[in-house]
Design a protein around this motif. Structure first.
Motif, PDB file in Angstrom:
ATOM      1  N   ILE A  75       0.821  -1.172   0.003  1.00 13.51           N
ATOM      2  CA  ILE A  75       0.319   0.181   0.186  1.00 13.51           C
ATOM      3  C   ILE A  75       1.226   1.424   0.008  1.00 13.51           C
ATOM      4  O   ILE A  75       1.750   1.467   0.896  1.00 13.51           O
ATOM      5  N   VAL A  76       0.469   1.895  -1.372  1.00 14.36           N
ATOM      6  CA  VAL A  76       1.301   3.555  -0.604  1.00 14.36           C
ATOM      7  C   VAL A  76       0.552   4.427  -1.036  1.00 14.36           C
ATOM      8  O   VAL A  76      -0.469   5.180  -1.431  1.00 14.36           O
ATOM      9  N   PHE A  77       1.044   5.164   0.868  1.00 15.94           N
ATOM     10  CA  PHE A  77      -0.834   6.205   0.888  1.00 15.94           C
ATOM     11  C   PHE A  77       0.739   7.330   0.848  1.00 15.94           C
ATOM     12  O   PHE A  77       1.619   7.599   1.557  1.00 15.94           O
ATOM     13  N   LYS A  78      -0.105   8.121   0.533  1.00 14.90           N
ATOM     14  CA  LYS A  78       0.680   9.645   0.018  1.00 14.90           C
ATOM     15  C   LYS A  78       0.195  10.707   0.662  1.00 14.90           C
ATOM     16  O   LYS A  78      -1.296  10.706   0.125  1.00 14.90           O
ATOM     17  N   MET A  79       0.703  12.067   1.788  1.00 19.09           N
ATOM     18  CA  MET A  79      -0.968  12.603   2.199  1.00 19.09           C
ATOM     19  C   MET A  79       0.211  14.311   2.373  1.00 19.09           C
ATOM     20  O   MET A  79       1.399  14.039   2.873  1.00 19.09           O
ATOM     21  N   LYS A  80      -0.412  15.133   2.346  1.00 16.59           N
ATOM     22  CA  LYS A  80       0.044  16.646   2.272  1.00 16.59           C
ATOM     23  C   LYS A  80      -1.017  16.912   3.571  1.00 16.59           C
ATOM     24  O   LYS A  80      -2.037  17.125   4.010  1.00 16.59           O
ATOM     25  N   ARG A  81       0.326  17.927   4.554  1.00 13.04           N
ATOM     26  CA  ARG A  81      -0.987  17.759   6.055  1.00 13.04           C
ATOM     27  C   ARG A  81      -1.215  19.285   5.741  1.00 13.04           C
ATOM     28  O   ARG A  81      -1.042  20.443   4.790  1.00 13.04           O
ATOM     29  N   ASN A  89      -2.680   4.260  -3.104  1.00 15.51           N
ATOM     30  CA  ASN A  89      -2.466   3.140  -4.270  1.00 15.51           C
ATOM     31  C   ASN A  89      -1.884   2.220  -3.500  1.00 15.51           C
ATOM     32  O   ASN A  89      -1.650   2.310  -2.585  1.00 15.51           O
ATOM     33  N   GLY A  90      -1.702   1.675  -4.569  1.00 13.75           N
ATOM     34  CA  GLY A  90      -1.517  -0.438  -4.291  1.00 13.75           C
ATOM     35  C   GLY A  90      -1.095  -0.994  -5.401  1.00 13.75           C
ATOM     36  O   GLY A  90      -0.914  -0.403  -6.663  1.00 13.75           O
ATOM     37  N   HIS A  91      -0.145  -2.274  -4.960  1.00 21.97           N
ATOM     38  CA  HIS A  91       0.099  -2.788  -5.770  1.00 21.97           C
ATOM     39  C   HIS A  91       0.782  -4.334  -5.735  1.00 21.97           C
ATOM     40  O   HIS A  91       1.128  -4.571  -4.554  1.00 21.97           O
ATOM     41  N   ARG A  92       0.828  -5.308  -6.390  1.00 18.47           N
ATOM     42  CA  ARG A  92       1.053  -6.445  -6.088  1.00 18.47           C
ATOM     43  C   ARG A  92       2.224  -7.330  -7.266  1.00 18.47           C
ATOM     44  O   ARG A  92       2.012  -6.760  -8.483  1.00 18.47           O
ATOM     45  N   ALA A  93       3.560  -7.494  -6.778  1.00 17.08           N
ATOM     46  CA  ALA A  93       4.732  -7.312  -7.636  1.00 17.08           C
ATOM     47  C   ALA A  93       4.572  -8.698  -7.988  1.00 17.08           C
ATOM     48  O   ALA A  93       3.891 -10.004  -7.458  1.00 17.08           O
ATOM     49  N   GLN A  94       5.036  -9.259  -9.455  1.00 18.39           N
ATOM     50  CA  GLN A  94       4.583 -10.724 -10.259  1.00 18.39           C
ATOM     51  C   GLN A  94       6.259 -11.597  -9.809  1.00 18.39           C
ATOM     52  O   GLN A  94       6.921 -10.072 -10.697  1.00 18.39           O
ATOM     53  N   PHE A  95       6.169 -12.344  -9.828  1.00 19.10           N
ATOM     54  CA  PHE A  95       7.591 -13.514  -9.450  1.00 19.10           C
ATOM     55  C   PHE A  95       6.846 -14.406 -10.464  1.00 19.10           C
ATOM     56  O   PHE A  95       5.902 -14.819 -11.021  1.00 19.10           O
ATOM     57  N   THR A  96       8.457 -15.315 -10.759  1.00 22.69           N
ATOM     58  CA  THR A  96       8.233 -16.125 -10.998  1.00 22.69           C
ATOM     59  C   THR A  96       9.292 -16.910 -10.544  1.00 22.69           C
ATOM     60  O   THR A  96      10.604 -16.919 -10.290  1.00 22.69           O
ATOM     61  N   GLU A  97       8.523 -18.362  -9.890  1.00 20.36           N
ATOM     62  CA  GLU A  97       9.320 -19.065  -9.471  1.00 20.36           C
ATOM     63  C   GLU A  97      10.078 -20.325  -9.966  1.00 20.36           C
ATOM     64  O   GLU A  97       9.363 -20.622 -10.482  1.00 20.36           O
ATOM     65  N   VAL A  98      11.395 -20.067  -9.783  1.00 21.65           N
ATOM     66  CA  VAL A  98      12.554 -21.240 -10.733  1.00 21.65           C
ATOM     67  C   VAL A  98      13.178 -21.801  -9.163  1.00 21.65           C
ATOM     68  O   VAL A  98      13.615 -21.566  -8.190  1.00 21.65           O
ATOM     69  N   LYS A  99      13.526 -23.255  -9.996  1.00 26.07           N
ATOM     70  CA  LYS A  99      14.765 -23.976  -9.396  1.00 26.07           C
ATOM     71  C   LYS A  99      16.017 -24.392 -10.176  1.00 26.07           C
ATOM     72  O   LYS A  99      15.816 -24.734 -10.742  1.00 26.07           O
ATOM     73  N   ILE A 100      17.225 -23.811  -9.132  1.00 24.37           N
ATOM     74  CA  ILE A 100      18.301 -23.979  -9.705  1.00 24.37           C
ATOM     75  C   ILE A 100      18.542 -25.995  -9.943  1.00 24.37           C
ATOM     76  O   ILE A 100      18.601 -25.824  -9.358  1.00 24.37           O
ATOM     77  N   THR A 101      19.262 -26.001 -11.204  1.00 29.87           N
ATOM     78  CA  THR A 101      19.518 -27.065 -11.495  1.00 29.87           C
ATOM     79  C   THR A 101      20.887 -27.091 -11.736  1.00 29.87           C
ATOM     80  O   THR A 101      21.592 -28.234 -11.291  1.00 29.87           O
ATOM     81  N   LYS A 102      21.384 -26.201 -12.422  1.00 29.73           N
ATOM     82  CA  LYS A 102      22.903 -26.543 -12.581  1.00 29.73           C
ATOM     83  C   LYS A 102      23.694 -25.479 -12.732  1.00 29.73           C
ATOM     84  O   LYS A 102      23.065 -23.963 -12.791  1.00 29.73           O
ATOM     85  N   VAL A 103      24.657 -25.521 -11.567  1.00 30.05           N
ATOM     86  CA  VAL A 103      25.890 -23.918 -12.277  1.00 30.05           C
ATOM     87  C   VAL A 103      27.347 -24.871 -13.149  1.00 30.05           C
ATOM     88  O   VAL A 103      27.965 -25.641 -13.065  1.00 30.05           O
TER      89      VAL A 103
END
Length: 105
Positions: A75-81, A89-103
């Motif tokens: 949640i992003v809340f802006k106020m001027k007194r 305002n608000g948002h939800r970030a989108q991610f991808t979950e991955v598993k590392i198989t080889k280095v």
């Protein structure tokens, strides 16, 4: 053995078997293998290779577990007194979950 890899502008420590949440990768499906070649550092049991800017021939292979995972709500809340000015305002970030198989170094 581990590597520091740049995935979509963020640096991650990559070890085999580790799971990561990275920024959303478009056009991938669950179970698909993806390679990242921007490897910045490789540590092979004490033998450290530092790239300038990347290590030649090194790459990290990951398997996509969940292509779209939504993060926590922010949640992003802006106020001027004394101005009667408020904006929520608000948002939800989108991610991808991955598993590392080889280095590969």
């Amino acid at each position: 053995m581990y590597a520091i890899v740049d995935i979509q502008g963020q640096q991650f420590k990559a070890e085999e078997g580790k799971k990561l949440f990275v920024h959303h990768i478009k056009d991938v499906e669950a179970g698909q293998a993806v390679e990242f070649e921007k490897v910045l550092l490789v540590d092979n049991e004490g033998a450290v290779k530092v790239g300038a800017p990347t290590v030649e021939g090194a790459k990290v292979v990951v398997e996509v577990i969940h292509p779209l995972v939504k993060g926590d709500k922010v949640i992003v809340f802006k106020m001027k007194r004394r101005k009667d000015s408020r904006k929520k305002n608000g948002h939800r970030a989108q991610f991808t979950e991955v598993k590392i198989t080889k280095v590969i170094a």
